[in-house]
Design a protein around this motif. Structure first.
Motif, PDB file in Angstrom:
ATOM      1  N   ASP A 234       0.808  -1.221   0.000  1.00 13.52           N
ATOM      2  CA  ASP A 234       0.000   0.000   0.000  1.00 13.52           C
ATOM      3  C   ASP A 234       0.839   1.268   0.000  1.00 13.52           C
ATOM      4  OD1 ASP A 234       0.944   0.074   2.583  1.00 13.52           O
ATOM      5  OD2 ASP A 234      -0.992  -0.364   3.506  1.00 13.52           O
ATOM      6  N   THR A 235       2.182   1.118  -0.013  1.00 14.28           N
ATOM      7  CA  THR A 235       3.067   2.280  -0.030  1.00 14.28           C
ATOM      8  C   THR A 235       4.257   2.000  -0.938  1.00 14.28           C
ATOM      9  OG1 THR A 235       2.477   2.725   2.284  1.00 14.28           O
ATOM     10  CG2 THR A 235       4.344   3.950   1.369  1.00 14.28           C
ATOM     11  N   TYR A 236       4.614   3.000  -1.733  1.00 15.57           N
ATOM     12  CA  TYR A 236       5.740   2.869  -2.658  1.00 15.57           C
ATOM     13  C   TYR A 236       6.611   4.119  -2.623  1.00 15.57           C
ATOM     14  CZ  TYR A 236       4.376  -1.379  -5.148  1.00 15.57           C
ATOM     15  OH  TYR A 236       4.107  -2.684  -5.473  1.00 15.57           O
ATOM     16  N   ILE A 237       7.861   3.930  -3.029  1.00 14.54           N
ATOM     17  CA  ILE A 237       8.766   5.033  -3.324  1.00 14.54           C
ATOM     18  C   ILE A 237       9.105   4.914  -4.803  1.00 14.54           C
ATOM     19  CG2 ILE A 237      11.024   6.065  -2.878  1.00 14.54           C
ATOM     20  CD1 ILE A 237      10.897   4.840  -0.061  1.00 14.54           C
TER      21      ILE A 237
ATOM     22  N   THR B  83       7.590  10.453  -3.875  1.00 14.41           N
ATOM     23  CA  THR B  83       8.393  10.759  -5.055  1.00 14.41           C
ATOM     24  C   THR B  83       9.849  11.014  -4.668  1.00 14.41           C
ATOM     25  OG1 THR B  83       6.462  11.716  -6.152  1.00 14.41           O
ATOM     26  CG2 THR B  83       8.621  12.239  -7.070  1.00 14.41           C
ATOM     27  N   LEU B  84      10.749  10.271  -5.329  1.00 13.72           N
ATOM     28  CA  LEU B  84      12.182  10.335  -5.036  1.00 13.72           C
ATOM     29  C   LEU B  84      12.932  10.918  -6.220  1.00 13.72           C
ATOM     30  CD1 LEU B  84      14.688   9.257  -3.260  1.00 13.72           C
ATOM     31  CD2 LEU B  84      14.595   7.266  -4.783  1.00 13.72           C
ATOM     32  N   ASP B  85      13.876  11.823  -5.951  1.00 14.29           N
ATOM     33  CA  ASP B  85      14.800  12.264  -6.994  1.00 14.29           C
ATOM     34  C   ASP B  85      16.151  12.543  -6.363  1.00 14.29           C
ATOM     35  OD1 ASP B  85      14.801  14.896  -5.881  1.00 14.29           O
ATOM     36  OD2 ASP B  85      13.119  15.488  -7.148  1.00 14.29           O
ATOM     37  N   ALA B  86      17.089  13.008  -7.166  1.00 11.87           N
ATOM     38  CA  ALA B  86      18.454  13.204  -6.670  1.00 11.87           C
ATOM     39  C   ALA B  86      18.526  14.245  -5.555  1.00 11.87           C
ATOM     40  CB  ALA B  86      19.368  13.616  -7.830  1.00 11.87           C
ATOM     41  N   LYS B  87      17.527  15.130  -5.470  1.00  9.07           N
ATOM     42  CA  LYS B  87      17.549  16.199  -4.473  1.00  9.07           C
ATOM     43  C   LYS B  87      16.730  15.867  -3.227  1.00  9.07           C
ATOM     44  CE  LYS B  87      18.172  19.829  -7.959  1.00  9.07           C
ATOM     45  NZ  LYS B  87      17.612  21.078  -8.535  1.00  9.07           N
ATOM     46  N   THR B  88      16.118  14.699  -3.176  1.00 11.96           N
ATOM     47  CA  THR B  88      15.309  14.329  -2.015  1.00 11.96           C
ATOM     48  C   THR B  88      16.162  14.323  -0.752  1.00 11.96           C
ATOM     49  OG1 THR B  88      13.836  12.983  -3.375  1.00 11.96           O
ATOM     50  CG2 THR B  88      13.827  12.557  -1.002  1.00 11.96           C
ATOM     51  N   ASP B  89      15.676  14.970   0.283  1.00 16.37           N
ATOM     52  CA  ASP B  89      16.414  15.068   1.534  1.00 16.37           C
ATOM     53  C   ASP B  89      16.468  13.708   2.237  1.00 16.37           C
ATOM     54  OD1 ASP B  89      16.701  15.704   4.583  1.00 16.37           O
ATOM     55  OD2 ASP B  89      17.181  17.596   3.568  1.00 16.37           O
ATOM     56  N   GLU B  90      17.609  13.419   2.855  1.00 14.67           N
ATOM     57  CA  GLU B  90      17.776  12.160   3.584  1.00 14.67           C
ATOM     58  C   GLU B  90      16.743  12.026   4.702  1.00 14.67           C
ATOM     59  OE1 GLU B  90      19.847   9.946   2.588  1.00 14.67           O
ATOM     60  OE2 GLU B  90      20.911  11.159   1.106  1.00 14.67           O
ATOM     61  N   ARG B  91      16.324  13.144   5.272  1.00 15.31           N
ATOM     62  CA  ARG B  91      15.332  13.096   6.348  1.00 15.31           C
ATOM     63  C   ARG B  91      13.977  12.646   5.824  1.00 15.31           C
ATOM     64  NH1 ARG B  91      16.638  19.076   8.429  1.00 15.31           N
ATOM     65  NH2 ARG B  91      16.741  19.258   6.151  1.00 15.31           N
TER      66      ARG B  91
ATOM     67  N   TRP C  84       9.911   8.237   5.388  1.00 17.89           N
ATOM     68  CA  TRP C  84       9.154   7.243   4.625  1.00 17.89           C
ATOM     69  C   TRP C  84       9.406   5.832   5.152  1.00 17.89           C
ATOM     70  CZ3 TRP C  84      11.288   9.316  -0.689  1.00 17.89           C
ATOM     71  CH2 TRP C  84      10.729  10.585  -0.940  1.00 17.89           C
ATOM     72  N   LEU C  85      10.637   5.597   5.596  1.00 19.13           N
ATOM     73  CA  LEU C  85      11.009   4.251   6.042  1.00 19.13           C
ATOM     74  C   LEU C  85      10.692   3.995   7.510  1.00 19.13           C
ATOM     75  CD1 LEU C  85      14.486   3.833   4.285  1.00 19.13           C
ATOM     76  CD2 LEU C  85      12.302   2.810   3.601  1.00 19.13           C
ATOM     77  N   LYS C  86      10.359   5.034   8.264  1.00 14.37           N
ATOM     78  CA  LYS C  86      10.123   4.860   9.699  1.00 14.37           C
ATOM     79  C   LYS C  86       9.044   3.826  10.000  1.00 14.37           C
ATOM     80  CE  LYS C  86       9.336   7.465  13.960  1.00 14.37           C
ATOM     81  NZ  LYS C  86       9.089   8.825  14.541  1.00 14.37           N
ATOM     82  N   PRO C  87       7.882   3.833   9.302  1.00 10.97           N
ATOM     83  CA  PRO C  87       6.882   2.787   9.575  1.00 10.97           C
ATOM     84  C   PRO C  87       7.396   1.389   9.234  1.00 10.97           C
ATOM     85  CG  PRO C  87       5.899   4.638   8.382  1.00 10.97           C
ATOM     86  CD  PRO C  87       7.384   4.821   8.329  1.00 10.97           C
ATOM     87  N   VAL C  88       8.316   1.298   8.285  1.00 17.65           N
ATOM     88  CA  VAL C  88       8.876  -0.001   7.906  1.00 17.65           C
ATOM     89  C   VAL C  88       9.775  -0.526   9.022  1.00 17.65           C
ATOM     90  CG1 VAL C  88      10.106  -1.262   6.101  1.00 17.65           C
ATOM     91  CG2 VAL C  88       8.813   0.796   5.509  1.00 17.65           C
ATOM     92  N   ALA C  89      10.519   0.383   9.644  1.00 17.75           N
ATOM     93  CA  ALA C  89      11.390  -0.017  10.755  1.00 17.75           C
ATOM     94  C   ALA C  89      10.579  -0.565  11.917  1.00 17.75           C
ATOM     95  CB  ALA C  89      12.231   1.177  11.208  1.00 17.75           C
ATOM     96  N   ALA C  90       9.294  -0.172  11.994  1.00 21.91           N
ATOM     97  CA  ALA C  90       8.418  -0.648  13.073  1.00 21.91           C
ATOM     98  C   ALA C  90       7.649  -1.908  12.694  1.00 21.91           C
ATOM     99  CB  ALA C  90       7.442   0.460  13.462  1.00 21.91           C
TER     100      ALA C  90
ATOM    101  N   VAL D 260      17.823   4.897  -1.002  1.00 22.71           N
ATOM    102  CA  VAL D 260      16.784   4.320  -0.150  1.00 22.71           C
ATOM    103  C   VAL D 260      17.254   2.992   0.423  1.00 22.71           C
ATOM    104  CG1 VAL D 260      14.410   3.508  -0.064  1.00 22.71           C
ATOM    105  CG2 VAL D 260      14.996   5.473  -1.495  1.00 22.71           C
ATOM    106  N   ALA D 261      17.875   2.165  -0.416  1.00 18.15           N
ATOM    107  CA  ALA D 261      18.384   0.883   0.063  1.00 18.15           C
ATOM    108  C   ALA D 261      19.444   1.081   1.146  1.00 18.15           C
ATOM    109  CB  ALA D 261      18.955   0.080  -1.104  1.00 18.15           C
ATOM    110  N   ARG D 262      20.326   2.048   0.949  1.00 21.43           N
ATOM    111  CA  ARG D 262      21.366   2.317   1.948  1.00 21.43           C
ATOM    112  C   ARG D 262      20.747   2.790   3.260  1.00 21.43           C
ATOM    113  NH1 ARG D 262      24.207   5.463  -0.878  1.00 21.43           N
ATOM    114  NH2 ARG D 262      23.501   7.483  -0.103  1.00 21.43           N
TER     115      ARG D 262
END
Length: 241
Positions: free
Chosen positions: A37-40, A67-75, A80-86, A108-110
């Motif tokens: 239900d969620t994508y990057i 939406t991801l691009d070269a300028k997307t902030d690491e934060r 986006w990944l915080k719910p995945v970590a849970a 994102v993988a890193r």
């Protein structure tokens, strides 16, 4: 109370062109992709086209696409990944082919690894590997360079540098071009590389318009120019010592 087990970042390949999903994505991967239900993604519109092609459990408009691009902030990526970590799960798709290979999705993988999230790659089409497999060129030593310079003089210098590296290390060189400039790139390769250098042109991989051919530069010059306009194309070459 124990913390929930970290979830999973699913790296899901997408089509390289107009072809039915069963041709390029295994059934298990299609099923999984349709359940998320969620994508990057780099582009929400093309991500939705991918989801429409494979079919989804819930309406596409209810699926969240970051939406991801070269300028997307690491934060933002971390958020986006915080719910995945849970304990959740999220999909990562690229604009074409395998995510995180010559693609901003690598960030994102890193980040997922840094957050202790499982990263699961799914089998699917990679134009780089498919082209290399079919080329007949060296498959043990190779380098992918992305795009060559647009300026003709700079492009010629860069191609000669890559050709020298190819001869020195017996290394296949791979590059791509914006589809509407494919013909110009093909002409530049023929004008710049040595007559004995082997060149492979791999067009529209995995589609009905797929076409792959490897010849020496001298032999290419004796052939009619291939039809490459507006079609995704990978160029590979290997210099002979």
């Amino acid at each position: 109370m124990n913390a929930p087990a970290p979830g999973t970042l699913h790296l899901i390949p997408v089509s390289l062109g107009d072809a039915p999903p069963e041709r390029w994505l295994p059934a298990e991967a299609r099923t999984l992709a349709g359940q998320l239900d969620t994508y990057i993604a780099e582009n929400a519109k093309t991500a939705r086209a991918f989801l429409k092609a494979i079919g989804t459990v819930r309406p596409i408009q209810e699926i969240t696409i970051h939406t991801l691009d070269a300028k997307t902030d690491e934060r933002d990526i971390a958020a986006w990944l915080k719910p995945v970590a849970a304990g959740g799960r999220i999909g990562l798709v690229s604009e074409a082919g395998c995510p995180a290979v010559a693609d901003p999705g690598a960030r994102v993988a890193r980040a997922a690894h840094e957050m202790g999230i499982r990263v699961q790659p799914w089998v699917g089409p990679s134009s780089l590997l498919l082209g290399l497999m079919a080329s007949g060129l060296d498959g043990q030593r190779f380098a992918f360079h992305g795009y060559a310079p647009v300026d003709a003089a700079e492009r010629a210098r860069q191609l000669r540098d890559w050709e020298q590296a190819s001869a020195r290390y017996n290394q296949t060189q791979m590059l791509i071009e914006t589809p509407y400039r494919n013909a110009a790139m093909h002409a530049a390769l023929l004008a710049t590389l040595r007559p004995t250098t082997l060149l492979c042109v791999a067009r529209s991989l995995t589609t009905d318009r797929e076409w792959i051919k490897t010849l020496s530069i001298a032999d290419w010059k004796r052939q009619p120019a291939p039809q490459l306009d507006k079609q995704p194309t990978l160029f590979l070459f290997l210099a002979r010592k």
